[in-house]
Each structure stands twice: as C-alpha cells, then as structure tokens.
Write a protein that holds these residues in place. Structure first.
Motif, mmCIF file in Angstrom:
data_model
loop_
_atom_site.group_PDB
_atom_site.id
_atom_site.type_symbol
_atom_site.label_atom_id
_atom_site.label_comp_id
_atom_site.label_asym_id
_atom_site.label_seq_id
_atom_site.Cartn_x
_atom_site.Cartn_y
_atom_site.Cartn_z
ATOM 1 N N UNK A 7 0.822 -1.202 0.000
ATOM 2 C CA UNK A 7 0.000 0.000 0.000
ATOM 3 C C UNK A 7 0.860 1.258 0.000
ATOM 4 N N UNK A 8 1.880 1.295 0.834
ATOM 5 C CA UNK A 8 2.727 2.483 0.891
ATOM 6 C C UNK A 8 3.488 2.678 -0.417
ATOM 7 N N UNK A 9 3.836 1.603 -1.086
ATOM 8 C CA UNK A 9 4.503 1.721 -2.382
ATOM 9 C C UNK A 9 3.576 2.344 -3.426
ATOM 10 N N UNK A 10 2.265 2.105 -3.319
ATOM 11 C CA UNK A 10 1.331 2.700 -4.284
ATOM 12 C C UNK A 10 1.217 4.213 -4.100
ATOM 13 N N UNK A 11 1.662 4.708 -2.950
ATOM 14 C CA UNK A 11 1.613 6.152 -2.693
ATOM 15 C C UNK A 11 2.850 6.872 -3.223
#
Length: 110
Positions: A7-11
């Motif tokens: 999820x944090x990588x998608x940000x």
C-alpha cells in the motif's frame, strides 16, 4: 488484501494529504485544496457524508481515498457511502490488544 508495504509503495510519487476530523475545519474553505491531492486520507469520523454535503464541500472537500479508523467505528463500514472508499485502514485499540487480529491491516471493499 494487500500488505501495508504494498500500500505504501502505491503512494510513491503522489501528493498525499492527511485530513483530521476536527469540526474546526468547517470554519475554513479548504475543500478544493484537499481534493486537489492525488490521495486523500481521512481520519475517524472526518469523512464526508453525501447527504447534506453541499453546504460543507467548500470546507472539507468530497474526495476520500483512504479512511483510517479504529475498531470502535468498524460497524460504520457497512454504510453505503463508506463502502465506496477504496481503502480502509483499521488499527487496534488498547482494549483489543489481546485479540487475534493483526495490529494493523488494510481492507479493500469493492
């Protein structure tokens, strides 16, 4: 369910704004600024409710991509306007520390 790391990588590379749930926001007109971000993360009960939104959208905006809340509001997930939010982050509260739930998890509702 995707992991927190995924999820944090998608940000990555996106403009992200964290929006609290203070009623103080209603005294300002930051809605357009909030909605201009790629990702809008809202906390607790600070999510726009479509009914009666017209008079508040100048203050709080309309966009919600991620909702962060504790298990005490977990029952709100069933509401139709909340089901439309792409991601919900639920965190464990002290009263659930002995539960078998993961301390933090990301849930997607489609």
């Amino acid at each position: 369910m995707e992991s927190i790391m995924d999820f944090t990588e998608t940000l990555s590379g996106k403009t992200v704004i964290l929006v609290g749930n203070s009623v103080e926001m209603l005294n300002y007109e930051h809605g357009e600024f909030i909605d201009s971000h790629d990702v809008v993360i809202r906390m607790g009960r600070g999510i726009p409710n479509p009914s009666g939104l017209e008079d508040r959208q100048k203050a709080i905006g309309t966009k919600t991509d991620v909702w962060v809340t504790g298990f005490l509001r977990e029952n709100m997930i069933k509401h139709p306007h909340i089901k439309k939010i792409p991601h919900t982050l639920l965190n464990r509260t002290r009263m659930y520390m002995k539960s078998p739930r993961e301390p933090y998890h990301l849930t997607e509702y489609t």
